[in-house]
Design an enzyme around this catalytic site. Structure first.
Site, PDB file in Angstrom:
ATOM      1  N   ARG A  65      -7.314 -99.945 -36.140  1.00 34.09           N
ATOM      2  CA  ARG A  65      -7.869 -99.583 -34.828  1.00 34.09           C
ATOM      3  C   ARG A  65      -8.522 -98.194 -34.913  1.00 34.09           C
ATOM      4  O   ARG A  65      -8.395 -97.499 -35.895  1.00 34.09           O
ATOM      5  CB  ARG A  65      -6.763 -99.586 -33.766  1.00 34.09           C
ATOM      6  CG  ARG A  65      -5.586 -98.706 -34.154  1.00 34.09           C
ATOM      7  CD  ARG A  65      -4.896 -98.060 -33.021  1.00 34.09           C
ATOM      8  NE  ARG A  65      -5.731 -97.125 -32.310  1.00 34.09           N
ATOM      9  CZ  ARG A  65      -5.969 -95.870 -32.719  1.00 34.09           C
ATOM     10  NH1 ARG A  65      -5.484 -95.400 -33.854  1.00 34.09           N
ATOM     11  NH2 ARG A  65      -6.727 -95.072 -31.998  1.00 34.09           N
ATOM     12  N   GLY A  66      -9.181 -97.821 -33.790  1.00 39.87           N
ATOM     13  CA  GLY A  66      -9.908 -96.553 -33.760  1.00 39.87           C
ATOM     14  C   GLY A  66     -11.360 -96.847 -34.099  1.00 39.87           C
ATOM     15  O   GLY A  66     -11.636 -97.502 -35.116  1.00 39.87           O
ATOM     16  N   ALA A  67     -12.274 -96.397 -33.226  1.00 38.52           N
ATOM     17  CA  ALA A  67     -13.679 -96.818 -33.347  1.00 38.52           C
ATOM     18  C   ALA A  67     -14.249 -96.660 -34.765  1.00 38.52           C
ATOM     19  O   ALA A  67     -14.721 -97.640 -35.353  1.00 38.52           O
ATOM     20  CB  ALA A  67     -14.518 -96.081 -32.307  1.00 38.52           C
TER      21      ALA A  67
ATOM     22  N   ARG B  62     -14.364-106.755 -31.822  1.00 37.03           N
ATOM     23  CA  ARG B  62     -14.110-105.901 -30.648  1.00 37.03           C
ATOM     24  C   ARG B  62     -15.465-105.457 -30.093  1.00 37.03           C
ATOM     25  O   ARG B  62     -16.296-104.932 -30.839  1.00 37.03           O
ATOM     26  CB  ARG B  62     -13.235-104.706 -31.022  1.00 37.03           C
ATOM     27  CG  ARG B  62     -11.822-105.142 -31.462  1.00 37.03           C
ATOM     28  CD  ARG B  62     -10.859-103.988 -31.528  1.00 37.03           C
ATOM     29  NE  ARG B  62     -10.428-103.548 -30.221  1.00 37.03           N
ATOM     30  CZ  ARG B  62      -9.749-102.418 -30.020  1.00 37.03           C
ATOM     31  NH1 ARG B  62      -9.455-101.633 -31.033  1.00 37.03           N
ATOM     32  NH2 ARG B  62      -9.362-102.077 -28.808  1.00 37.03           N
TER      33      ARG B  62
ATOM     34  N   GLN C  77      -0.835 -95.658 -28.073  1.00 41.39           N
ATOM     35  CA  GLN C  77      -1.425 -94.997 -29.242  1.00 41.39           C
ATOM     36  C   GLN C  77      -1.104 -93.500 -29.257  1.00 41.39           C
ATOM     37  O   GLN C  77      -1.037 -92.888 -30.318  1.00 41.39           O
ATOM     38  CB  GLN C  77      -2.950 -95.186 -29.265  1.00 41.39           C
ATOM     39  CG  GLN C  77      -3.413 -96.591 -29.597  1.00 41.39           C
ATOM     40  CD  GLN C  77      -3.626 -97.433 -28.361  1.00 41.39           C
ATOM     41  OE1 GLN C  77      -2.986 -97.236 -27.335  1.00 41.39           O
ATOM     42  NE2 GLN C  77      -4.529 -98.403 -28.450  1.00 41.39           N
TER      43      GLN C  77
ATOM     44  N   ASP D 288     -15.604 -94.364 -27.645  1.00 45.59           N
ATOM     45  CA  ASP D 288     -15.925 -95.609 -28.362  1.00 45.59           C
ATOM     46  C   ASP D 288     -17.408 -95.950 -28.269  1.00 45.59           C
ATOM     47  O   ASP D 288     -17.935 -96.682 -29.098  1.00 45.59           O
ATOM     48  CB  ASP D 288     -15.089 -96.776 -27.828  1.00 45.59           C
ATOM     49  CG  ASP D 288     -13.683 -96.706 -28.399  1.00 45.59           C
ATOM     50  OD1 ASP D 288     -12.920 -95.814 -27.995  1.00 45.59           O
ATOM     51  OD2 ASP D 288     -13.373 -97.513 -29.293  1.00 45.59           O
TER      52      ASP D 288
ATOM     53  N   ASN E  80     -14.118 -94.905 -23.337  1.00 44.26           N
ATOM     54  CA  ASN E  80     -13.000 -94.527 -24.212  1.00 44.26           C
ATOM     55  C   ASN E  80     -11.750 -95.231 -23.683  1.00 44.26           C
ATOM     56  O   ASN E  80     -11.794 -95.903 -22.637  1.00 44.26           O
ATOM     57  CB  ASN E  80     -12.822 -93.006 -24.238  1.00 44.26           C
ATOM     58  CG  ASN E  80     -11.855 -92.571 -25.331  1.00 44.26           C
ATOM     59  OD1 ASN E  80     -11.970 -93.002 -26.485  1.00 44.26           O
ATOM     60  ND2 ASN E  80     -10.888 -91.723 -25.005  1.00 44.26           N
ATOM     61  N   LYS E  81     -10.660 -95.064 -24.397  1.00 40.77           N
ATOM     62  CA  LYS E  81      -9.406 -95.735 -24.030  1.00 40.77           C
ATOM     63  C   LYS E  81      -9.122 -95.619 -22.537  1.00 40.77           C
ATOM     64  O   LYS E  81      -9.264 -94.539 -21.952  1.00 40.77           O
ATOM     65  CB  LYS E  81      -8.263 -95.110 -24.848  1.00 40.77           C
ATOM     66  CG  LYS E  81      -6.899 -95.687 -24.601  1.00 40.77           C
ATOM     67  CD  LYS E  81      -6.826 -97.198 -24.752  1.00 40.77           C
ATOM     68  CE  LYS E  81      -7.280 -97.668 -26.116  1.00 40.77           C
ATOM     69  NZ  LYS E  81      -7.531 -99.131 -26.165  1.00 40.77           N
TER      70      LYS E  81
HETATM   71  O1  MRU Z   1      -8.020 -99.593 -28.833  1.00 37.77           O
HETATM   72  P1  MRU Z   1      -8.101 -98.482 -29.831  1.00 37.77           P
HETATM   73  O2  MRU Z   1      -6.769 -97.931 -30.209  1.00 37.77           O
HETATM   74  O3  MRU Z   1      -8.953 -98.835 -31.017  1.00 37.77           O
HETATM   75  O4  MRU Z   1      -8.871 -97.339 -29.032  1.00 37.77           O
HETATM   76  C1  MRU Z   1      -9.167 -96.117 -29.643  1.00 37.77           C
HETATM   77  C2  MRU Z   1      -9.796 -95.129 -28.749  1.00 37.77           C
HETATM   78  O5  MRU Z   1     -10.079 -95.386 -27.597  1.00 37.77           O
HETATM   79  C3  MRU Z   1     -10.164 -93.806 -29.342  1.00 37.77           C
HETATM   80  O6  MRU Z   1     -10.119 -92.802 -28.367  1.00 37.77           O
HETATM   81  C4  MRU Z   1     -11.573 -93.964 -29.871  1.00 37.77           C
HETATM   82  O7  MRU Z   1     -11.665 -94.941 -30.838  1.00 37.77           O
HETATM   83  C5  MRU Z   1     -12.293 -92.757 -30.235  1.00 37.77           C
HETATM   84  S1  MRU Z   1     -11.898 -91.807 -31.657  1.00 37.77           S
HETATM   85  C6  MRU Z   1     -11.310 -92.524 -32.912  1.00 37.77           C
END
Ligand code: MRU
Length: 340
Positions: free
Chosen positions: A49-51, A86, A187, A228, A238-239
């Site tokens: 996970r993580g963009a 995603r 997270q 994201d 973003n999240k």
């Molecule tokens: O659903 P996730 O855990 O992949 O979401 C991640 C985020 O929203 C982060 O803030 C984002 O990817 C930006 S930085 C890595």
């Protein structure tokens, strides 16, 4: 072939391994990944996970498949399937677009491998530049609030917003971080707390709904979050919960910074309304499951709204910290967001 090693992604002798982020922080389990189906499942379940990391892990898998002799048509199909896992994080689309271009070359196996490796190394460099620039916004003694996980686990380098925090802590020593637990998949509580502890940066964990009273008490100096996808007008996804923080920061007059690489900019989205928002399973909200077991607390049949991301309007953002510079609202208004 290069040997590339990040905190949650390894590419050694052409083989791909990923750290299972769902089992963290109590278990460090690495998975060898050898098929599209496996990588799709790892991404969909947020083990990867993580963009930025999603795009890089998918790219290195395509490089692995190219070495294994997959045909051009098979690689093209793999790219399409991985891209569809995603919908919000645009870094995945950016990586898949770069691989598609490489696939058009005469020596496509070599080109795809080189491009996947380049994307990984580029992300390390982008993280370092963002972290260095963003750290100039931090002052000794700052109490910084952050959301979700944006650290080395989520990128090939030191991270985005958490990378800024890492570099600032190394420079000033005495900063303290408020970590939103980040419902529903935690997270912040699981991953950001884990990274900050490993980096020996002092932090305090809080439930997302405590941020308002914390700000009212004057205990938050700055907010740094990741992104994201950033639209042309500066709105960003973003999240989920990031927008709440931005509204609260505005009300309490607290600087609110978004940190992301230029690969997160999507100029084809005029505004945040054009960003597709991933909707996730009901079970993430009606209960919890993890390495500790599982439990369901909502009544059977409870209706659930579970978007993985929300959109923060540009009007609530103090500055955009990209690897190409720090951009302020006047830069965005004059179309200079992201330009070096
Ligand atoms: O659903 P996730 O855990 O992949 O979401 C991640 C985020 O929203 C982060 O803030 C984002 O990817 C930006 S930085 C890595």
């Amino acid at each position: 072939m290069k040997e590339l090693v990040a905190r949650s992604l390894k590419y050694q002798a052409g083989k791909v391994q990923v750290l299972d982020q769902y089992l963290l922080p109590h278990e460090e389990t690495w998975h060898h990944c050898e098929s599209v189906a496996q990588m799709k499942s790892l991404i969909l379940t947020l083990k990867v996970r993580g963009a930025p990391l999603i795009g890089l892990a998918a790219s290195l898998l395509v490089a692995y498949l190219a070495q294994q002799g997959h045909s051009k048509a098979q690689l093209s199909e793999a790219i399409d399937e991985l891209e569809a896992t995603r919908p919000t994080a645009v870094n995945l689309m950016h990586c898949m677009r770069c691989l598609r271009t490489a696939l058009q070359q005469h020596e496509y196996v070599r080109a795809v491998i080189a491009e996947a490796e380049r994307l990984f190394e580029e992300d390390c460099a982008l993280c370092d530049r963002m972290a260095t620039l963003g750290a100039t916004l931090v002052e000794p003694g700052d109490n910084i609030l952050t959301h979700c996980n944006t650290g080395a686990l989520a990128t090939a380098g030191v991270g985005t917003a958490l990378g800024v925090i890492h570099h600032a802590a190394r420079q000033h020593g005495d900063i303290h971080i408020w970590v939103d637990e980040t419902r529903p998949l935690l997270q912040g509580g699981r991953l950001t707390a884990y990274e900050l502890a490993q980096w020996q940066i002092p932090y305090t964990l809080l439930c997302d709904n405590m941020a308002a009273s914390l700000m009212a008490a004057g205990k938050v100096d700055k907010i740094f979050v990741g992104a994201d996808r950033i639209a042309a007008n500066g709105d960003f996804a973003n999240k989920v919960g990031t927008y709440n923080l931005a509204v609260l920061a505005h009300y309490h007059n607290i600087p609110f910074y978004v940190v992301a690489p230029v690969t997160t900019l999507d100029m084809s989205c005029a505004s945040g309304g054009d960003i597709p928002i991933e909707q996730r399973a009901e079970g993430e909200v009606t209960g919890v499951s993890g390495s500790f077991g599982s439990c369901q607390w909502a009544p059977k049949g409870a209706k659930v709204y579970n978007p993985a991301f929300d959109v923060t309007p540009a009007a609530l953002i103090t500055a955009w910290v990209l690897d190409t510079g720090i951009f302020y609202p006047q830069d965005v208004a004059t179309g200079r967001l992201g330009t070096a």
